[in-house]
Scaffold this motif. Sequence first.
Motif, PDB file in Angstrom:
ATOM      1  N   ILE A 137     -12.425  26.130  25.574  1.00 56.68           N
ATOM      2  CA  ILE A 137     -11.444  26.684  24.634  1.00 56.68           C
ATOM      3  C   ILE A 137     -12.036  27.819  23.800  1.00 56.68           C
ATOM      4  CG2 ILE A 137     -10.093  24.568  24.528  1.00 56.68           C
ATOM      5  CD1 ILE A 137     -11.404  24.167  21.725  1.00 56.68           C
ATOM      6  N   TYR A 138     -13.375  27.947  23.834  1.00 61.62           N
ATOM      7  CA  TYR A 138     -14.033  29.032  23.105  1.00 61.62           C
ATOM      8  C   TYR A 138     -15.380  29.277  23.758  1.00 61.62           C
ATOM      9  CZ  TYR A 138     -16.400  31.616  19.394  1.00 61.62           C
ATOM     10  OH  TYR A 138     -17.088  32.566  18.678  1.00 61.62           O
ATOM     11  N   GLU A 139     -15.751  30.548  23.857  1.00 59.63           N
ATOM     12  CA  GLU A 139     -17.059  30.889  24.402  1.00 59.63           C
ATOM     13  C   GLU A 139     -17.567  32.148  23.727  1.00 59.63           C
ATOM     14  OE1 GLU A 139     -18.591  29.678  28.487  1.00 59.63           O
ATOM     15  OE2 GLU A 139     -17.717  31.658  28.787  1.00 59.63           O
ATOM     16  N   LEU A 140     -18.820  32.089  23.298  1.00 61.36           N
ATOM     17  CA  LEU A 140     -19.491  33.235  22.680  1.00 61.36           C
ATOM     18  C   LEU A 140     -20.791  33.460  23.422  1.00 61.36           C
ATOM     19  CD1 LEU A 140     -19.954  35.336  20.392  1.00 61.36           C
ATOM     20  CD2 LEU A 140     -21.065  33.487  19.119  1.00 61.36           C
ATOM     21  N   GLU A 141     -20.952  34.628  24.013  1.00 59.98           N
ATOM     22  CA  GLU A 141     -22.189  34.990  24.701  1.00 59.98           C
ATOM     23  C   GLU A 141     -22.753  36.220  24.018  1.00 59.98           C
ATOM     24  OE1 GLU A 141     -23.929  36.043  29.146  1.00 59.98           O
ATOM     25  OE2 GLU A 141     -21.836  35.477  28.916  1.00 59.98           O
ATOM     26  N   ASN A 142     -24.049  36.160  23.701  1.00 57.81           N
ATOM     27  CA  ASN A 142     -24.641  37.254  22.954  1.00 57.81           C
ATOM     28  C   ASN A 142     -26.161  37.221  23.113  1.00 57.81           C
ATOM     29  OD1 ASN A 142     -24.790  39.436  21.262  1.00 57.81           O
ATOM     30  ND2 ASN A 142     -23.827  38.448  19.517  1.00 57.81           N
ATOM     31  N   LEU A 143     -26.786  38.331  22.792  1.00 53.02           N
ATOM     32  CA  LEU A 143     -28.233  38.407  22.693  1.00 53.02           C
ATOM     33  C   LEU A 143     -28.577  38.082  21.248  1.00 53.02           C
ATOM     34  CD1 LEU A 143     -30.982  39.143  23.962  1.00 53.02           C
ATOM     35  CD2 LEU A 143     -30.569  41.495  23.212  1.00 53.02           C
ATOM     36  N   PHE A 144     -29.368  37.034  21.039  1.00 53.92           N
ATOM     37  CA  PHE A 144     -29.709  36.576  19.699  1.00 53.92           C
ATOM     38  C   PHE A 144     -31.195  36.773  19.436  1.00 53.92           C
ATOM     39  CE2 PHE A 144     -25.906  34.181  20.730  1.00 53.92           C
ATOM     40  CZ  PHE A 144     -25.171  34.260  19.557  1.00 53.92           C
ATOM     41  N   ASN A 145     -31.529  37.129  18.219  1.00 51.34           N
ATOM     42  CA  ASN A 145     -32.922  37.240  17.797  1.00 51.34           C
ATOM     43  C   ASN A 145     -33.564  35.866  17.714  1.00 51.34           C
ATOM     44  OD1 ASN A 145     -32.765  40.045  17.436  1.00 51.34           O
ATOM     45  ND2 ASN A 145     -31.940  39.786  15.378  1.00 51.34           N
ATOM     46  N   LYS A 146     -34.880  35.842  17.674  1.00 51.97           N
ATOM     47  CA  LYS A 146     -35.635  34.620  17.437  1.00 51.97           C
ATOM     48  C   LYS A 146     -35.227  34.051  16.083  1.00 51.97           C
ATOM     49  CE  LYS A 146     -40.351  33.167  16.450  1.00 51.97           C
ATOM     50  NZ  LYS A 146     -41.756  33.591  16.384  1.00 51.97           N
ATOM     51  N   GLY A 147     -35.096  32.715  15.999  1.00 48.33           N
ATOM     52  CA  GLY A 147     -34.804  32.084  14.721  1.00 48.33           C
ATOM     53  C   GLY A 147     -33.542  31.248  14.739  1.00 48.33           C
ATOM     54  N   VAL A 148     -33.057  30.953  13.526  1.00 47.89           N
ATOM     55  CA  VAL A 148     -31.893  30.087  13.333  1.00 47.89           C
ATOM     56  C   VAL A 148     -30.629  30.935  13.271  1.00 47.89           C
ATOM     57  CG1 VAL A 148     -30.797  28.405  11.800  1.00 47.89           C
ATOM     58  CG2 VAL A 148     -33.282  28.395  12.082  1.00 47.89           C
ATOM     59  N   HIS A 149     -29.589  30.463  13.949  1.00 50.91           N
ATOM     60  CA  HIS A 149     -28.292  31.144  13.958  1.00 50.91           C
ATOM     61  C   HIS A 149     -27.201  30.138  13.613  1.00 50.91           C
ATOM     62  CE1 HIS A 149     -30.069  34.687  15.780  1.00 50.91           C
ATOM     63  NE2 HIS A 149     -30.826  33.824  16.422  1.00 50.91           N
ATOM     64  N   GLN A 150     -26.182  30.611  12.900  1.00 53.84           N
ATOM     65  CA  GLN A 150     -25.072  29.754  12.496  1.00 53.84           C
ATOM     66  C   GLN A 150     -23.766  30.427  12.890  1.00 53.84           C
ATOM     67  OE1 GLN A 150     -26.005  29.542   8.306  1.00 53.84           O
ATOM     68  NE2 GLN A 150     -27.089  27.611   8.596  1.00 53.84           N
ATOM     69  N   ILE A 151     -22.968  29.703  13.662  1.00 57.46           N
ATOM     70  CA  ILE A 151     -21.684  30.208  14.129  1.00 57.46           C
ATOM     71  C   ILE A 151     -20.587  29.399  13.430  1.00 57.46           C
ATOM     72  CG2 ILE A 151     -20.212  30.652  16.128  1.00 57.46           C
ATOM     73  CD1 ILE A 151     -22.950  32.137  16.192  1.00 57.46           C
ATOM     74  N   VAL A 152     -19.685  30.086  12.731  1.00 56.16           N
ATOM     75  CA  VAL A 152     -18.579  29.416  12.049  1.00 56.16           C
ATOM     76  C   VAL A 152     -17.392  29.355  13.001  1.00 56.16           C
ATOM     77  CG1 VAL A 152     -16.962  29.508  10.121  1.00 56.16           C
ATOM     78  CG2 VAL A 152     -19.362  30.161   9.777  1.00 56.16           C
ATOM     79  N   ILE A 153     -16.877  28.154  13.174  1.00 56.09           N
ATOM     80  CA  ILE A 153     -15.701  27.917  14.007  1.00 56.09           C
ATOM     81  C   ILE A 153     -14.588  27.478  13.070  1.00 56.09           C
ATOM     82  CG2 ILE A 153     -14.734  26.561  15.905  1.00 56.09           C
ATOM     83  CD1 ILE A 153     -17.067  28.406  16.741  1.00 56.09           C
ATOM     84  N   ASP A 154     -13.508  28.238  13.030  1.00 56.27           N
ATOM     85  CA  ASP A 154     -12.425  27.864  12.111  1.00 56.27           C
ATOM     86  C   ASP A 154     -11.204  27.357  12.866  1.00 56.27           C
ATOM     87  OD1 ASP A 154     -10.812  30.042  12.898  1.00 56.27           O
ATOM     88  OD2 ASP A 154     -11.591  31.305  11.302  1.00 56.27           O
ATOM     89  N   LYS A 155     -10.213  26.939  12.107  1.00 56.32           N
ATOM     90  CA  LYS A 155      -9.047  26.290  12.704  1.00 56.32           C
ATOM     91  C   LYS A 155      -8.208  27.216  13.574  1.00 56.32           C
ATOM     92  CE  LYS A 155      -6.088  26.718   8.655  1.00 56.32           C
ATOM     93  NZ  LYS A 155      -5.341  25.967   7.655  1.00 56.32           N
TER      94      LYS A 155
END
Length: 69
Positions: free
Chosen positions: A39-57
């Motif tokens: 129902i949702y897909e996010l593909e990306n190049l991410f830097n080293k470290g912690v990442h936070q993705i907000v999923i809303d209603k």
Amino acid sequence: MVLHQNDPNSFSESTMISFELANEDQAVLSIYDVNGIVIYELENLFNKGVHQIVIDKTIISEYGLYFYT
């Protein structure tokens, strides 16, 4: 890679999914309903470290059980 529990769980407005990468890398976050349909897909190049993705209603509009990878 480390994938964390979403917070808050359960949610009514939004939830945050966090993950950590040891190195810069391509990553895909996929959210599935109980039937295994993406129902949702996010593909990306991410830097080293912690990442936070907000999923809303607007992404998850129905109450229920969802899985993510």
